[in-house]
Design a protein around this motif. Structure first.
Motif, PDB file in Angstrom:
ATOM      1  N   PHE A  53       0.824  -1.208   0.000  1.00 52.33           N
ATOM      2  CA  PHE A  53       0.000   0.000   0.000  1.00 52.33           C
ATOM      3  C   PHE A  53       0.863   1.265   0.000  1.00 52.33           C
ATOM      4  N   SER A  54       1.962   1.252   0.739  1.00 48.92           N
ATOM      5  CA  SER A  54       2.864   2.414   0.785  1.00 48.92           C
ATOM      6  C   SER A  54       3.434   2.711  -0.595  1.00 48.92           C
ATOM      7  N   ILE A  56       1.899   2.098  -3.408  1.00 50.65           N
ATOM      8  CA  ILE A  56       0.783   2.726  -4.140  1.00 50.65           C
ATOM      9  C   ILE A  56       0.631   4.187  -3.719  1.00 50.65           C
ATOM     10  N   ASP A  57       0.561   4.402  -2.418  1.00 51.96           N
ATOM     11  CA  ASP A  57       0.320   5.733  -1.866  1.00 51.96           C
ATOM     12  C   ASP A  57       1.422   6.725  -2.243  1.00 51.96           C
ATOM     13  N   GLY A  58       2.637   6.216  -2.343  1.00 53.53           N
ATOM     14  CA  GLY A  58       3.774   7.095  -2.639  1.00 53.53           C
ATOM     15  C   GLY A  58       4.064   7.283  -4.113  1.00 53.53           C
ATOM     16  N   LEU A  60       1.458   6.836  -6.819  1.00 51.61           N
ATOM     17  CA  LEU A  60       0.297   7.044  -7.680  1.00 51.61           C
ATOM     18  C   LEU A  60       0.293   8.479  -8.212  1.00 51.61           C
ATOM     19  N   PHE A 161      -7.993  -2.762  -5.962  1.00 44.58           N
ATOM     20  CA  PHE A 161      -7.010  -1.768  -6.401  1.00 44.58           C
ATOM     21  C   PHE A 161      -6.875  -1.773  -7.912  1.00 44.58           C
ATOM     22  N   HIS A 165      -7.529   1.267 -10.280  1.00 48.03           N
ATOM     23  CA  HIS A 165      -6.466   1.835 -11.123  1.00 48.03           C
ATOM     24  C   HIS A 165      -6.956   2.040 -12.551  1.00 48.03           C
ATOM     25  N   PHE A 183     -10.348   5.335  -3.824  1.00 46.94           N
ATOM     26  CA  PHE A 183      -9.119   5.080  -3.067  1.00 46.94           C
ATOM     27  C   PHE A 183      -9.416   4.535  -1.662  1.00 46.94           C
ATOM     28  N   SER A 184     -10.501   4.976  -1.063  1.00 47.05           N
ATOM     29  CA  SER A 184     -10.880   4.492   0.279  1.00 47.05           C
ATOM     30  C   SER A 184     -11.127   2.990   0.300  1.00 47.05           C
ATOM     31  N   GLU A 187      -7.579   1.918   0.900  1.00 46.98           N
ATOM     32  CA  GLU A 187      -6.972   2.480   2.112  1.00 46.98           C
ATOM     33  C   GLU A 187      -7.601   1.941   3.396  1.00 46.98           C
ATOM     34  N   LYS A 191      -6.081   0.039   6.857  1.00 46.29           N
ATOM     35  CA  LYS A 191      -6.212   0.553   8.226  1.00 46.29           C
ATOM     36  C   LYS A 191      -6.802  -0.519   9.142  1.00 46.29           C
TER      37      LYS A 191
END
Length: 200
Positions: A53-54, A56-58, A60, A161, A165, A183-184, A187, A191
């Motif tokens: 996930f990191s 993806i988050d970093g 995208l 995802f 995408h 995105f939620s 995400e 969490k």
């Protein structure tokens, strides 16, 4: 002769009790090692999913993400799941956990229901009923959104995802509101995993 038997009895009983204690103690130690080893392995998978996930988050951007780089992490996660029959690892969302998660989401006590948990946890997929049905058939037991194999849970939001995408890079053109993946939807399951495995 009776004295000898008496002394054998006096000495023999405590030795037997001590021997049984150590033998049973060994099984207790093995059992605890097995439990903690399993938990440690699940956490190891969770940490790798957080890394996924990191990435993806970093990375995208408006044009999307490097799917080849992401694929390498996904293969590592799949490898971990396939080790030592870990595909059978189960996630069980108890009432206590549901309450804790929804409190984290900011819901008041009266709104902390299973229905709201599924909504706020974003445990959904376009083919969710089919996925759970097939998994129930394979596992020969009822698989639900509240009790499912860890590998299935991973497959659901990993699939989400890739749907997200594709929709994202196309600007959600032609996608009905009920088919949108946002995105939620990626995400929030992460969490939830962090909370479930206490990785903060």
């Amino acid at each position: 002769m009776d004295n000898i038997r008496y002394y054998i009895l006096i000495i023999g009983v405590p030795i037997s009790v001590i021997g049984a204690y150590f033998a049973f103690g060994e099984y207790i130690v093995r059992f605890y090692k097995w439990i903690f080893r399993k938990e440690k392995y699940e956490r190891k998978i969770c940490v790798k999913i957080i890394e996924w996930f990191s990435f993806i988050d970093g990375n995208l951007t408006e044009k999307g993400i490097d799917l080849k780089g992401l694929d390498l992490i996904e293969k590592e996660i799949d490898f971990l799941f396939n080790m030592e029959k870990n595909s059978k690892l189960m996630l069980k969302f108890s009432n206590k956990f549901i309450d804790k998660y929804l409190r984290f989401c900011g819901l008041k006590k009266e709104y902390r229901s299973k229905e709201n948990f599924l909504k706020y946890a974003h445990i959904k997929h376009i083919n969710l009923e089919l996925i759970l049905g097939l998994e129930s058939h394979i596992q020969k037991r009822k698989i639900t959104q509240l009790k499912m194999p860890f590998k299935t849970y991973w497959g659901i939001f990993r699939g989400n995802f890739h749907i997200f995408h594709q929709q994202y890079i196309n600007g959600w053109n032609g996608i009905r509101e009920d088919q949108k993946v946002i995105f939620s939807d990626i995400e929030m399951p992460i969490k939830l995993l962090r909370m479930y495995f206490r990785i903060y």
